[in-house]
Design a protein around this motif. Structure first.
Motif: not given
Length: 163
Positions: A16-32, A43-49
């Protein structure tokens, strides 16, 4: 000499921790690329679920890429079964490639290409005949990758945001 790239299937809930951190980086890029992309902490909790549920209930597969035993990227996809309301001639199960990411310092080494090939092959071996992906229109890097992998643009999504 380039370090060996190892790709292994993982259970998202166990990483969970590794994937969530990478998802966070992915979302930063997508937000840019698109300012209406949600902030990861919101959205972390709901998206990871969601991705964990898709892995458990929809034949989901998450592949992790490692370099020197360090996780450097992942790709995730799951099976969707179309109902009879579809307008295409294809019927049956299809692969939806949901998310993928490679850490910036490990890009341009072919890691994402290896992840994608392994994911596709896994589902091709299961009989999948159609693969669906979405990307932002201004994500030129991903669009070039998809073009190079014989994907075709079939629809364009138009949005009108009403304030």
């Amino acid at each position: 000499m380039q370090a060996a790239i190892v790709i292994e299937p993982i259970i998202i809930s166990e990483h969970y921790g590794v994937i969530s951190r990478m998802m966070h980086e992915l979302h930063i890029h997508e937000h840019s690329l698109f300012d209406k992309t949600a902030q990861w902490p919101d959205i972390e909790t709901s998206y990871m679920r969601h991705v964990m549920t898709m892995q458990e209930q929809s034949e989901g597969l998450c592949l992790m890429a490692y370099v020197n035993n360090e996780p450097v990227g992942f790709i995730f996809g799951y099976v969707e079964e179309q109902d009879d309301s579809r307008i295409e001639i294809h019927e049956g199960k299809e692969l939806y490639v949901s998310d993928g990411y490679v850490k910036e310092e490990h890009r341009r080494l072919g890691i994402y290409r290896l992840l994608n090939a392994a994911l596709e092959q896994h589902y091709i071996n299961k009989g999948i005949k159609r693969i669906i992906r979405f990307t932002l229109v201004n994500n030129t890097g991903m669009r070039q990758f998809l073009d190079s992998e014989d994907y075709s643009v079939t629809r364009l999504l138009y949005e009108k945001w009403l304030e």
